[in-house]
Design a protein around this motif. Structure first.
Motif: not given
Length: 144
Positions: A8, A22, A24-25, A44-48, A66-67, A69
């Motif tokens: 991440k 955010g 990026v995973c 997916e970008m987590e916790w934007p 939480p994410y 797309t």
């Protein structure tokens, strides 16, 4: 299903709807951050967080998701070089850092950011409390 390694990295992304920060995973065994951001696929970008411009500069406001797309074609501009102060502000709002925190050159602070959760006491049943049984569906001879 969580056996796959996940890296991440914080990224600042400009979309038509605004500027976002955010995590990026991606899977570090098969991909690197640049590859994920430049391929024409979804990621997916987590916790934007939406970046809000204020007098003192940019300020992150978590979207409460939480994410999200994102597809590469939606990105107008991005950077992985985020000022340390801005990154620290963002990390202070994260509900949790996840496993291993933020990977990459700019690591998360060592102190845990989540507040300790106090266990809730289970409510005790009062002896005079009545238990009302759930009505049982009756089997009718013609209902098969």
């Amino acid at each position: 299903m969580q056996n796959q390694p996940v890296a991440k990295n914080p990224v600042l992304i400009q979309l038509p709807t605004g500027l976002y920060l955010g995590l990026v995973c991606y899977n570090p065994l098969y991909e690197n951050l640049k590859f994920v951001l430049e391929k024409r696929d979804f990621f997916e970008m987590e916790w934007p967080a939406l970046m809000i411009s204020q007098e003192k500069g940019l300020f992150p406001a978590l979207l409460g998701l939480p994410y999200i797309t994102i597809q590469r074609s939606q990105i107008l501009w991005y950077t992985t070089h985020i000022p340390a102060e801005l990154l620290n502000q963002y990390q202070s709002f994260l509900p949790f850092l996840g496993e291993g925190g933020v990977s990459g050159p700019e690591k998360a602070p060592e102190k845990p950011l989540e507040k300790p959760v106090q266990p809730r006491a289970k409510p005790r049943k009062k002896e005079e409390e009545k238990i009302i049984p759930f009505p049982i569906k009756k089997d009718y001879p013609d209902a098969h």
